[in-house]
Motif scaffolding. Structure first.
Motif, PDB file in Angstrom:
ATOM      1  N   ILE A 181       0.844  -1.207   0.000  1.00 43.65           N
ATOM      2  CA  ILE A 181       0.000   0.000   0.000  1.00 43.65           C
ATOM      3  C   ILE A 181       0.869   1.243   0.000  1.00 43.65           C
ATOM      4  N   GLY A 182       0.444   2.252  -0.773  1.00 45.29           N
ATOM      5  CA  GLY A 182       1.146   3.529  -0.719  1.00 45.29           C
ATOM      6  C   GLY A 182       0.743   4.447  -1.856  1.00 45.29           C
ATOM      7  N   ALA A 183       1.164   5.702  -1.741  1.00 48.68           N
ATOM      8  CA  ALA A 183       0.908   6.668  -2.815  1.00 48.68           C
ATOM      9  C   ALA A 183       1.764   6.316  -4.031  1.00 48.68           C
ATOM     10  N   PHE A 184       2.987   5.860  -3.782  1.00 48.19           N
ATOM     11  CA  PHE A 184       3.902   5.394  -4.842  1.00 48.19           C
ATOM     12  C   PHE A 184       4.056   6.408  -5.967  1.00 48.19           C
ATOM     13  N   ASP A 185       4.085   7.696  -5.646  1.00 51.52           N
ATOM     14  CA  ASP A 185       4.237   8.704  -6.705  1.00 51.52           C
ATOM     15  C   ASP A 185       5.676   8.661  -7.236  1.00 51.52           C
ATOM     16  N   GLY A 186       5.817   8.350  -8.506  1.00 50.52           N
ATOM     17  CA  GLY A 186       7.137   8.221  -9.132  1.00 50.52           C
ATOM     18  C   GLY A 186       7.603   6.777  -9.227  1.00 50.52           C
ATOM     19  N   PRO A 246      -1.990 -13.965  -5.578  1.00 51.21           N
ATOM     20  CA  PRO A 246      -1.776 -12.781  -6.432  1.00 51.21           C
ATOM     21  C   PRO A 246      -1.100 -11.644  -5.671  1.00 51.21           C
ATOM     22  N   SER A 247      -0.328 -10.835  -6.416  1.00 50.62           N
ATOM     23  CA  SER A 247       0.255  -9.610  -5.823  1.00 50.62           C
ATOM     24  C   SER A 247      -0.670  -8.446  -6.156  1.00 50.62           C
ATOM     25  N   VAL A 248      -0.958  -7.641  -5.135  1.00 49.72           N
ATOM     26  CA  VAL A 248      -1.901  -6.523  -5.292  1.00 49.72           C
ATOM     27  C   VAL A 248      -1.247  -5.248  -4.775  1.00 49.72           C
ATOM     28  N   ILE A 249      -1.314  -4.193  -5.580  1.00 51.19           N
ATOM     29  CA  ILE A 249      -0.861  -2.881  -5.123  1.00 51.19           C
ATOM     30  C   ILE A 249      -2.098  -2.027  -4.888  1.00 51.19           C
ATOM     31  N   TYR A 250      -2.176  -1.443  -3.707  1.00 51.71           N
ATOM     32  CA  TYR A 250      -3.286  -0.553  -3.376  1.00 51.71           C
ATOM     33  C   TYR A 250      -2.711   0.857  -3.353  1.00 51.71           C
ATOM     34  N   THR A 251      -3.185   1.699  -4.285  1.00 47.69           N
ATOM     35  CA  THR A 251      -2.646   3.060  -4.345  1.00 47.69           C
ATOM     36  C   THR A 251      -3.767   4.090  -4.426  1.00 47.69           C
ATOM     37  N   PHE A 252      -3.358   5.353  -4.460  1.00 46.60           N
ATOM     38  CA  PHE A 252      -4.321   6.461  -4.361  1.00 46.60           C
ATOM     39  C   PHE A 252      -4.155   7.412  -5.533  1.00 46.60           C
ATOM     40  N   ASP A 253      -5.263   7.934  -6.002  1.00 43.18           N
ATOM     41  CA  ASP A 253      -5.210   8.943  -7.063  1.00 43.18           C
ATOM     42  C   ASP A 253      -6.160  10.091  -6.712  1.00 43.18           C
ATOM     43  N   PRO A 254      -5.687  11.318  -6.590  1.00 35.89           N
ATOM     44  CA  PRO A 254      -4.285  11.718  -6.697  1.00 35.89           C
ATOM     45  C   PRO A 254      -3.512  11.317  -5.445  1.00 35.89           C
ATOM     46  N   PRO A 255      -2.172  11.450  -5.439  1.00 35.61           N
ATOM     47  CA  PRO A 255      -1.414  11.172  -4.229  1.00 35.61           C
ATOM     48  C   PRO A 255      -1.898  12.099  -3.104  1.00 35.61           C
ATOM     49  N   PRO A 256      -2.095  11.559  -1.882  1.00 32.16           N
ATOM     50  CA  PRO A 256      -2.607  12.391  -0.781  1.00 32.16           C
ATOM     51  C   PRO A 256      -1.827  13.694  -0.592  1.00 32.16           C
ATOM     52  N   ARG A 257      -0.524  13.650  -0.774  1.00 34.52           N
ATOM     53  CA  ARG A 257       0.269  14.871  -0.592  1.00 34.52           C
ATOM     54  C   ARG A 257      -0.102  15.950  -1.624  1.00 34.52           C
TER      55      ARG A 257
END
Ligand SMILES: Cc1cc2nc3c(=O)[nH]c(=O)nc-3n(C[C@H](O)[C@H](O)[C@H](O)COP(=O)(O)O)c2cc1C
Ligand SMILES: Nc1ncnc2c1ncn2[C@@H]1O[C@H](COP(=O)(O)OP(=O)(O)OP(=O)(O)O)[C@@H](O)[C@H]1O
Length: 165
Positions: free
Chosen positions: A4-9, A31-42
């Protein structure tokens, strides 16, 4: 296996977290799963520059052999969700393990942390990844380098071209 994360970049620190999740998912045959956010919280809270628009972020994550990407729309409503609400959502995914860095926070006012998360799920915590000069790699630092026009150094932290060189 979920990271999990914003993973911006999708910088080298993020890559370490994601690769760890992918490797572990192979071993456990889940399975591998990425949980991300749009837009990045920052960006949502402070309006900082976005390093990777969502499509580019997903492209980079896909290159790391991830099976699924969950994109949460980071809205005013979403940001007010308490940590327990987020944990409830995660538990529906039934993760074998949750992969995060030690500074991961979540939920309204960043109230949830790794200590809370590990009360509900097995955690695989990635130790901090530093660059050659010994500084922590972060999206914030890369934004700073780009604003200074230091594309060579930003590339060495990102591991991807910025497209601005
Ligand atoms: C449900 C939820 C609510 C959040 N609310 C806030 C908030 O009120 N204030 C804030 O600064 N960040 C908030 N965040 C963002 C987190 O602080 C953090 O940026 C996010 O979980 C991604 O982690 P990372 O920054 O380590 O990638 C929230 C995150 C989640 C999942
Ligand atoms: N250098 C790093 N080493 C290890 N883990 C990291 C590193 N940078 C980020 N992470 C982890 O990757 C996930 C996503 O982090 P996040 O998107 O907040 O990155 P960031 O570079 O710290 O961003 P920002 O500078 O905008 O706060 C989190 O679980 C975080 O703890």
């Amino acid at each position: 296996m979920i990271a999990i994360g914003a993973f911006d970049g999708v910088h080298k620190g993020h890559q370490a977290v994601i690769k760890q999740a992918v490797e572990k998912s192979r071993i456990c045959q889940v399975p591998s799963v990425i949980y991300t956010f749009d837009p990045p919280p920052r960006h949502f809270f402070r309006g900082v520059q976005i390093l990777t628009p969502i499509q580019e972020k997903v492209n980079r994550i896909a290159k790391l052999d991830v099976d699924y990407v969950i994109i949460a729309s980071f809205t005013e409503w979403y940001a007010t969700r308490p940590p327990e609400d987020f944990i409830c959502e995660l538990s529906k995914l039934n993760p074998v393990e949750v992969n995060v860095g030690s500074d991961f926070h979540f939920g309204k006012n960043r109230e949830g942390d790794v200590n809370l998360l590990e009360q509900y799920f097995p955690i695989n915590m990635m130790p901090p990844v530093y660059c050659k000069s010994g500084k922590l790699i972060s999206s914030t630092r890369i934004r700073q380098l780009i604003s200074e026009g230091d594309f060579q150094q930003s590339y060495s932290l990102l591991g991807w071209r910025t497209g601005m060189e």
